[in-house]
Scaffold this motif. Sequence first.
Motif, PDB file in Angstrom:
ATOM      1  N   GLU A 111      29.797 -51.567 -81.063  1.00 31.26           N
ATOM      2  CA  GLU A 111      29.974 -50.119 -80.931  1.00 31.26           C
ATOM      3  C   GLU A 111      31.295 -49.791 -80.242  1.00 31.26           C
ATOM      4  O   GLU A 111      31.971 -48.820 -80.619  1.00 31.26           O
ATOM      5  CB  GLU A 111      28.801 -49.515 -80.163  1.00 31.26           C
ATOM      6  CG  GLU A 111      28.838 -47.997 -80.045  1.00 31.26           C
ATOM      7  CD  GLU A 111      28.785 -47.288 -81.391  1.00 31.26           C
ATOM      8  OE1 GLU A 111      29.408 -46.213 -81.512  1.00 31.26           O
ATOM      9  OE2 GLU A 111      28.142 -47.822 -82.327  1.00 31.26           O
ATOM     10  N   SER A 163      25.380 -46.244 -99.728  1.00 28.93           N
ATOM     11  CA  SER A 163      25.437 -46.222 -98.268  1.00 28.93           C
ATOM     12  C   SER A 163      24.315 -47.060 -97.663  1.00 28.93           C
ATOM     13  O   SER A 163      24.521 -47.802 -96.696  1.00 28.93           O
ATOM     14  CB  SER A 163      25.353 -44.776 -97.771  1.00 28.93           C
ATOM     15  OG  SER A 163      25.429 -44.719 -96.368  1.00 28.93           O
ATOM     16  N   ARG A 167      33.490 -45.117 -92.434  1.00 27.39           N
ATOM     17  CA  ARG A 167      32.299 -44.493 -93.023  1.00 27.39           C
ATOM     18  C   ARG A 167      31.832 -43.300 -92.194  1.00 27.39           C
ATOM     19  O   ARG A 167      31.369 -42.296 -92.748  1.00 27.39           O
ATOM     20  CB  ARG A 167      31.169 -45.514 -93.141  1.00 27.39           C
ATOM     21  CG  ARG A 167      31.441 -46.635 -94.137  1.00 27.39           C
ATOM     22  CD  ARG A 167      30.281 -47.620 -94.159  1.00 27.39           C
ATOM     23  NE  ARG A 167      29.068 -46.994 -94.663  1.00 27.39           N
ATOM     24  CZ  ARG A 167      27.845 -47.256 -94.231  1.00 27.39           C
ATOM     25  NH1 ARG A 167      27.655 -48.107 -93.233  1.00 27.39           N
ATOM     26  NH2 ARG A 167      26.794 -46.663 -94.765  1.00 27.39           N
ATOM     27  N   ARG A 168      31.931 -43.387 -90.881  1.00 30.42           N
ATOM     28  CA  ARG A 168      31.526 -42.259 -90.041  1.00 30.42           C
ATOM     29  C   ARG A 168      32.486 -41.084 -90.191  1.00 30.42           C
ATOM     30  O   ARG A 168      32.066 -39.921 -90.159  1.00 30.42           O
ATOM     31  CB  ARG A 168      31.464 -42.702 -88.578  1.00 30.42           C
ATOM     32  CG  ARG A 168      30.337 -43.673 -88.274  1.00 30.42           C
ATOM     33  CD  ARG A 168      30.309 -44.036 -86.795  1.00 30.42           C
ATOM     34  NE  ARG A 168      29.310 -45.055 -86.502  1.00 30.42           N
ATOM     35  CZ  ARG A 168      29.058 -45.539 -85.282  1.00 30.42           C
ATOM     36  NH1 ARG A 168      29.747 -45.074 -84.241  1.00 30.42           N
ATOM     37  NH2 ARG A 168      28.140 -46.469 -85.103  1.00 30.42           N
ATOM     38  N   ILE A 222      33.972 -50.004 -82.816  1.00 31.63           N
ATOM     39  CA  ILE A 222      33.954 -48.826 -83.688  1.00 31.63           C
ATOM     40  C   ILE A 222      34.628 -47.647 -83.003  1.00 31.63           C
ATOM     41  O   ILE A 222      35.461 -46.942 -83.598  1.00 31.63           O
ATOM     42  CB  ILE A 222      32.504 -48.460 -84.073  1.00 31.63           C
ATOM     43  CG1 ILE A 222      31.874 -49.565 -84.917  1.00 31.63           C
ATOM     44  CG2 ILE A 222      32.469 -47.124 -84.832  1.00 31.63           C
ATOM     45  CD1 ILE A 222      30.380 -49.391 -85.145  1.00 31.63           C
ATOM     46  N   GLN A 223      34.297 -47.419 -81.745  1.00 28.50           N
ATOM     47  CA  GLN A 223      34.854 -46.279 -81.020  1.00 28.50           C
ATOM     48  C   GLN A 223      36.366 -46.400 -80.856  1.00 28.50           C
ATOM     49  O   GLN A 223      37.086 -45.400 -80.926  1.00 28.50           O
ATOM     50  CB  GLN A 223      34.167 -46.151 -79.667  1.00 28.50           C
ATOM     51  CG  GLN A 223      32.714 -45.713 -79.769  1.00 28.50           C
ATOM     52  CD  GLN A 223      31.994 -45.712 -78.433  1.00 28.50           C
ATOM     53  OE1 GLN A 223      32.586 -46.004 -77.389  1.00 28.50           O
ATOM     54  NE2 GLN A 223      30.705 -45.392 -78.442  1.00 28.50           N
ATOM     55  N   ASP A 230      24.541 -50.362 -95.181  1.00 28.52           N
ATOM     56  CA  ASP A 230      23.814 -50.449 -93.907  1.00 28.52           C
ATOM     57  C   ASP A 230      23.039 -51.759 -93.817  1.00 28.52           C
ATOM     58  O   ASP A 230      23.056 -52.444 -92.784  1.00 28.52           O
ATOM     59  CB  ASP A 230      22.839 -49.275 -93.773  1.00 28.52           C
ATOM     60  CG  ASP A 230      23.541 -47.949 -93.521  1.00 28.52           C
ATOM     61  OD1 ASP A 230      24.701 -47.959 -93.068  1.00 28.52           O
ATOM     62  OD2 ASP A 230      22.913 -46.901 -93.784  1.00 28.52           O
ATOM     63  N   PRO A 264      31.813 -39.690 -94.569  1.00 29.13           N
ATOM     64  CA  PRO A 264      30.510 -40.080 -95.121  1.00 29.13           C
ATOM     65  C   PRO A 264      30.513 -39.969 -96.646  1.00 29.13           C
ATOM     66  O   PRO A 264      30.946 -38.968 -97.212  1.00 29.13           O
ATOM     67  CB  PRO A 264      29.545 -39.069 -94.493  1.00 29.13           C
ATOM     68  CG  PRO A 264      30.259 -38.552 -93.279  1.00 29.13           C
ATOM     69  CD  PRO A 264      31.702 -38.554 -93.635  1.00 29.13           C
ATOM     70  N   GLU A 295      37.786 -45.426 -84.175  1.00 24.29           N
ATOM     71  CA  GLU A 295      37.636 -43.984 -84.373  1.00 24.29           C
ATOM     72  C   GLU A 295      38.752 -43.210 -83.681  1.00 24.29           C
ATOM     73  O   GLU A 295      39.222 -42.188 -84.197  1.00 24.29           O
ATOM     74  CB  GLU A 295      36.273 -43.520 -83.853  1.00 24.29           C
ATOM     75  CG  GLU A 295      35.112 -43.911 -84.752  1.00 24.29           C
ATOM     76  CD  GLU A 295      33.771 -43.468 -84.195  1.00 24.29           C
ATOM     77  OE1 GLU A 295      32.904 -43.048 -84.986  1.00 24.29           O
ATOM     78  OE2 GLU A 295      33.588 -43.539 -82.956  1.00 24.29           O
ATOM     79  N   LYS A 311      35.166 -34.369 -96.037  1.00 22.07           N
ATOM     80  CA  LYS A 311      33.787 -34.548 -95.584  1.00 22.07           C
ATOM     81  C   LYS A 311      32.818 -33.651 -96.350  1.00 22.07           C
ATOM     82  O   LYS A 311      31.625 -33.943 -96.431  1.00 22.07           O
ATOM     83  CB  LYS A 311      33.688 -34.254 -94.088  1.00 22.07           C
ATOM     84  CG  LYS A 311      34.501 -35.192 -93.220  1.00 22.07           C
ATOM     85  CD  LYS A 311      34.363 -34.840 -91.750  1.00 22.07           C
ATOM     86  CE  LYS A 311      35.201 -35.748 -90.873  1.00 22.07           C
ATOM     87  NZ  LYS A 311      35.078 -35.414 -89.436  1.00 22.07           N
ATOM     88  N   GLU A 360      32.856 -49.412 -90.524  1.00 23.63           N
ATOM     89  CA  GLU A 360      31.879 -48.431 -90.049  1.00 23.63           C
ATOM     90  C   GLU A 360      32.566 -47.189 -89.487  1.00 23.63           C
ATOM     91  O   GLU A 360      32.087 -46.063 -89.686  1.00 23.63           O
ATOM     92  CB  GLU A 360      30.975 -49.069 -88.993  1.00 23.63           C
ATOM     93  CG  GLU A 360      29.880 -48.160 -88.466  1.00 23.63           C
ATOM     94  CD  GLU A 360      28.925 -47.665 -89.543  1.00 23.63           C
ATOM     95  OE1 GLU A 360      28.260 -46.628 -89.311  1.00 23.63           O
ATOM     96  OE2 GLU A 360      28.836 -48.300 -90.618  1.00 23.63           O
ATOM     97  N   ALA A 361      33.696 -47.365 -88.809  1.00 21.46           N
ATOM     98  CA  ALA A 361      34.434 -46.202 -88.299  1.00 21.46           C
ATOM     99  C   ALA A 361      34.903 -45.314 -89.449  1.00 21.46           C
ATOM    100  O   ALA A 361      34.843 -44.078 -89.366  1.00 21.46           O
ATOM    101  CB  ALA A 361      35.622 -46.668 -87.464  1.00 21.46           C
TER     102      ALA A 361
END
Length: 378
Positions: free
Chosen positions: A240, A300, A343-344, A243-244, A304, A347, A247, A261, A340-341
């Motif tokens: 995590e 998606s 994808r966030r 990821i942050q 996951d 989306p 981001e 988005k 993942e970053a």
Amino acid sequence: MDDEARPKGGLDPSRTRGPRRSPWGRRHAFGQESHGHQSGGHHNGNAVSDRSTPTYAALDLGTNNCRLLVARPTSDSFRVIDAFSRIIRLGEGISSTGRISEAAIDRAVGALTVCRDKIVTRGVTRARLIATEACRSAENGDAFVQRVRDAVGIDLEIIDRKTEARLAATGCTPLVDPAASSVVLFDIGGGSSEIVNMGSVNGQAGPPKPIIRDWASLPVGVVTLAEKHGGIEVSRDVFERMIQEVEGYLAPFAEKNAELKNSTSLHLLGTSGTVTTVAGIHLGLRRYDRRQVDGCWMTSGQIDTALEQLLAMRYEDRVANACIGAERADLVLAGCAILEAIRRAFPSERLRVADRGLREGMLVEMMRDDEVWWRKNA
């Protein structure tokens, strides 16, 4: 484009012609001046070339990998006749020392020597040989290029980030869904990651051309992220934090392209070892198979599930997995954090996987510049 192939035997020596002006511009790829004067470059007396069909080479020396494709044009694309890929970790330690290490230089020289010999043996008539983030960021990047020129006899071109994004887009454009209103392409590298808001246009000879609406280069890749956070034992908390961090780098591009988005037909298009590994895990491949991976779609939910499988693996499990292996087992989760970053930030229900990128982009640009598809279809 056709799958990578390695035909047996050499080219027909009866088709060989005499010297001509270097197709690499001011300097020949092997250190020869354009008027043909030899200046310390490598010479292979057994090399032959079929001049009836131009032969192209594209070399990508990245932070983690050294890759080569040799190809010839077909009626609307190209056919790969030789290929090479080796993990060399050129950027290992740069984030802490600022320099390319002697061990990494030795690994690179060994891989580039193999590439040089393939280029000569295949009778390449035009080539582009690029280096990316490791050479851009290292304080001894230019000295490394000179050392390669002296030791191997090839001239590397250190490209900027904008060129890298354009080449990735060009190489992956054939996989864009023409029905999509928007596409976010991303290329997760070893030392940087490129992201592009793009579309495509067809209706011309050769592969479709990319429409680049916006792009960014993030100063983070699998090598730099894994060196900072660790890549062998990666807890969910560490994952995590990775990821942050990504981001934070991604935020300006995401804010500038916020309208994506809300797009109902947006799809992601990913090119990198990370994305192809995730696809291999999803497909349950016992052995990596490019034919099944390149161009495949993932939902998606499927992404996951694959990410959960990777996070649950011990380091030893990742080493033993045929789609990962020992050379990438400590890097793959850093790549997954970058994925993942993205994808966030954007989306999307669909991701298309590309086992292609910079090399294919270089081949397309060289062939388009030479108008090979116009001539073939005239």
